[in-house]
Design an enzyme around this catalytic site. Structure first.
Site, mmCIF file in Angstrom:
data_model
loop_
_atom_site.group_PDB
_atom_site.id
_atom_site.type_symbol
_atom_site.label_atom_id
_atom_site.label_comp_id
_atom_site.label_asym_id
_atom_site.label_seq_id
_atom_site.Cartn_x
_atom_site.Cartn_y
_atom_site.Cartn_z
ATOM 1 C CG ASP A 458 -2.191 0.717 1.066
ATOM 2 O OD1 ASP A 458 -2.300 1.509 0.117
ATOM 3 O OD2 ASP A 458 -3.105 0.531 1.900
ATOM 4 C CG ASP A 525 -9.402 2.629 -0.729
ATOM 5 O OD1 ASP A 525 -8.973 1.483 -0.939
ATOM 6 O OD2 ASP A 525 -8.780 3.471 -0.055
HETATM 7 C C1 DGJ Z 1 -5.882 1.931 1.672
HETATM 8 C C2 DGJ Z 1 -6.266 0.703 0.911
HETATM 9 O O1 DGJ Z 1 -6.715 1.040 -0.357
HETATM 10 C C3 DGJ Z 1 -7.295 -0.071 1.719
HETATM 11 O O2 DGJ Z 1 -7.738 -1.179 0.999
HETATM 12 C C4 DGJ Z 1 -6.694 -0.469 3.039
HETATM 13 O O3 DGJ Z 1 -5.650 -1.380 2.835
HETATM 14 C C5 DGJ Z 1 -6.195 0.759 3.780
HETATM 15 N N1 DGJ Z 1 -5.346 1.567 2.968
HETATM 16 C C6 DGJ Z 1 -5.468 0.371 5.021
HETATM 17 O O4 DGJ Z 1 -4.929 1.437 5.665
#
Ligand code: DGJ
Length: 751
Positions: A458, A525
């Site tokens: 991430d 997201d």
């Molecule tokens: C952003 C990601 O896109 C989410 O799926 C998740 O992993 C969060 N970060 C966790 O902080």
């Protein structure tokens, strides 16, 4: 595949030709890019410019402004956006002349280039006065109909060079082009925008030190006259810039590469600088151009280990729990999802010390014993004992002030003057070798110690600071950051089979560079399927379904507050690498049954969904692989009393053969219709009462299941779907769609 004859280079792919020549002034003229040609005369291919045009500047009697060029340079009367800006001792390199070419040169590269090319041509040009030599590299990917181009700058002189800009240049003549490009932001990535290509310069660029969720580097030019499409994408994960310029003389120039706004590079004597590759394709119709890009990514971008390999069905608990979890809670979830048929359990953010929210903890790699009292290996073993693979979330490029790493090495973080926070965190300095070694060692240790099958990498903020605390790289910083990132990814993932899913607050880094290290990306997201129609719809113009990670989330979307049926959440997520992310605690028995059926159905058609040829036709998505075609039809808002003529159209079938069309069985959950039960039951039930609760938890209706046989010819022109609900009455052949309804149809040849 590459011919050179009478000063003409002809690059052939299976269906396209790319032709340019060395002209009398030793400049490279682009002559043709389109459907494949065999032998043509130079006369037939060339622009004919015999008379001077008023006020134009002449170079060897010709106006450079009226030529299609492969490399554009300053000070020669070409007033379009230029592809070179290189200086030696305050003198600008400005007269590059052809000096020769080489075929099939093998050279190591610091940037991802695409594997398994069929052929390579490097054409060299030199500016005598400054001693700058440029190599134009053309990599041919025959079957995919892709030509990937990059530029080398070689310092063959004594003095250092200052490169202010060096990008790939493609010129052609306007054919009434539309520009199709992809823009957005967090939870609204890659929406497709179509506009007439306006006069002047259109810029698509990012400055976030990532390819960015705001502006995708890839785009298309589509002719409104012929439906011919040129596709462009940049194999790079940093600041990018493409300028598409339409002149009043109807020349179109595309330049693409590293964004020069935050960039320069000092090249010492004997050094070589490489631009990122611009991947180009040509096809008739946007779906064909996209399909070329898909083939290219599947065969030449993703690592050999993952090419054409079925990806596991994931369960990720993030949306269900955020940071609020412990081993007991997760094991309960894992048990449920393993029974439902999921194959990979991903432990997301929050598993290490001090990480109970996003205020602290990044930079700690030590497991939180409060959440995992017996350690992470013990947790992982329990997951594996349930028949699941084990995946782990990391965010290695970032650090929180409250972390062991920052306390020990504050100089590892960026921010020379002020600390600028994004999601309460700072960015680590990947231009610093110590930082890179630190990250590689930690992530590799995690993978080995916890026997990790999958990593979610991430990166949750844009980069703002452009200065390292320990090195003074000036405007080289952002490119050096990306080179550092690629080095780290190569060192961690280059020699093993760990499945890397990259993620950057969703799709902030969906690009060909990242895909060269990890074959799939967490697309957004936003897990609302109706939003995903736009997001996956846009992304899939440029990238194949095998790269698009898509999860089924809860009925009530956390991002939009919209409620959608379980069937539609699946019917959209299955066009990609399927996963689940919803809270399982409150699922009814019948919802679990439906999910179990969805998963086993997806397993049956997984190859089709991940590797099939994908076609978008408005709100109908079609994917075909080895004789199976699946079409998804989606509705955003319901219309009252819909007429009985909604069409299902299927493309690319054999027109003379007959096909069975079968709607996928899907349950309609009764809790959506509780109040209506009074119209069909002899007794009046309390919609919120116990009997109704029991009924909706255990029973459902099946949606209509239209089955028929039709020829490929008829299916292309369209067959009529069963009627939608009409405002009154129930019939088992009605599509019970309402808002956000959808159905999948499987089409196979009649036996
Ligand atoms: C952003 C990601 O896109 C989410 O799926 C998740 O992993 C969060 N970060 C966790 O902080």
């Amino acid at each position: 595949m590459i011919q050179y004859k009478d000063s003409v280079f002809h690059l052939k792919t299976k269906e396209t030709s790319y032709i340019f020549r060395v002209d009398d002034s030793l400049k490279l003229n682009q002559l043709y890019y389109g459907n494949r040609l065999e032998e043509e005369s130079l006369d037939a291919l060339s622009l004919h410019q015999v008379i001077q045009v008023g006020s134009s500047v002449l170079y060897d009697g010709q106006s450079m402004d009226l030529k299609c060029l492969e490399l554009s340079e300053p000070q020669v009367g070409d007033y379009r956006n230029l592809s070179t800006d290189i200086w030696v001792n305050n003198q600008q390199a400005c007269d590059f002349k052809y000096v020769g070419y080489e075929m099939d040169v093998v050279r190591e590269s610091v940037l991802p280039r695409g594997r398994g090319r069929d052929s390579r041509l490097v054409v060299y040009l030199m500016d005598e006065k400054t001693g700058v030599r440029i190599g134009l590299v053309y990599d041919v990917f025959y079957e995919a109909n892709v030509i990937s181009r990059y530029v080398l700058v070689e310092n063959v002189g004594e003095e250092s060079l200052l490169i202010e800009n060096i990008v790939v240049n493609f010129d052609c003549i306007n054919d009434d082009f539309e520009l199709i490009s992809f823009h957005g932001g967090w939870i609204k990535e890659a929406h497709e925008y179509v506009s007439d290509l306006g006069i002047g310069r259109t810029v698509i660029a990012s400055t976030t030190t990532s390819s960015s969720n705001q502006h995708q580097p890839g785009f298309f030019l589509r002719s409104k006259v012929s439906d011919s499409v040129y596709g462009f994408n940049l194999m790079y994960s940093g600041n990018h810039k493409s300028v598409i310029e339409r002149t009043s003389n109807e020349f179109v120039r595309v330049v693409s590469g590293i964004n020069d706004e935050q960039f320069n590079w000092t090249l010492k004597s004997g050094e070589v600088f490489e631009s990122p590759s611009v991947v180009m394709t040509y096809g008739v119709g946007i779906n064909n151009a996209s399909s070329n890009f898909h083939d290219f990514v599947n065969k030449h971008v993703v690592s050999k280990v993952w090419a054409n390999k079925e990806r596991p069905i994931t369960y990720n608990h993030w949306e269900a729990t955020f940071f609020d979890y412990n081993e007991k809670k997760l094991l309960k979830m894992a048990k449920v999802v393993s029974d439902l048929g999921c194959e990979l359990f991903v432990l997301d953010d929050g598993w290490f010390v001090e990480r109970n929210n996003d205020l602290a903890g990044l930079g700690n790699y030590e497991v939180d014993k409060k959440k995992f009292p017996k350690g992470l290996l013990s947790f992982r073993n329990k997951i594996v004992d349930m028949g699941l693979k084990f995946g782990l979330w990391v965010e290695p490029e970032m650090v929180s002030i409250e972390s062991s790493l920052y306390r020990k090495h504050p100089e590892y973080a960026l921010g020379v003057r002020d600390k600028r926070f994004g999601r309460n965190q700072l960015v680590l300095d990947l231009t610093n070798k110590d930082v890179r070694d630190y990250i590689v060692s930690n992530v590799r240790t995690l993978i080995e110690e916890y026997k990790v099958d999958y990593i979610k990498w991430d990166m949750n903020r844009h980069i703002s600071d452009q200065e390292s605390i320990v090195n003074n790289y000036g405007k080289e910083f952002s490119h050096r950051y990306i080179l550092g990132l690629y080095e780290v990814l190569e060192r961690i993932f280059g020699d093993n089979e760990v499945l890397l899913e990259s993620c950057s607050s969703g799709g902030n880094r969906f690009d060909l560079g990242m895909l060269s290290y990890g074959p799939q990306v967490w697309t957004s997201d936003n897990t609302d399927p109706i939003e995903r129609l736009k997001i996956q719809g846009g992304i899939s113009r440029l990238y194949p379904l095998s790269t698009i990670s898509a999860h089924v989330a809860s009925e009530l979307s956390q991002q939009t507050l919209r409620k959608t049926p379980l069937s539609t959440r699946f019917n959209v997520a299955c066009f990609g690498v399927l996963g689940y992310e919803l809270d399982l605690t409150y699922l009814s028995a019948v919802e679990k049954k439906e999910i179990k059926d969805q998963i086993s159905w997806y397993k049956k058609y997984r190859k089709v969904f991940q590797y099939g040829k994908f076609i978008q036709n408005g709100l109908q998505w079609q994917v075909s692989y080895e004789g199976v075609t699946i079409v998804g039809i989606y509705q955003t808002l319901v219309i009252a009393s819909p007429p009985p003529h909604q069409r299902l159209r299927v493309f690319g079938l054999d027109k003379n053969k007959y096909y069975e069309v079968r709607a996928k069985a899907q349950r309609v959950m009764l809790d959506r219709y509780k109040e209506l039960s009074k119209h069909i039951l002899p007794v009046n039930l309390n919609p919120e009462g116990k009997i109704m609760k029991f009924t909706t938890e255990h029973f459902s209706l099946y949606d209509q299941q239209q089955n028929l046989v039709a020829s490929g010819q008829l299916l292309e022109s369209g067959i009529w779907l069963n009627n939608q609900y009409l405002g009154t009455g129930y019939h088992k052949e009605l599509r019970l769609w309402s808002d956000f309804g959808s159905t999948l149809y499987v089409i196979t040849e009649r036996k």
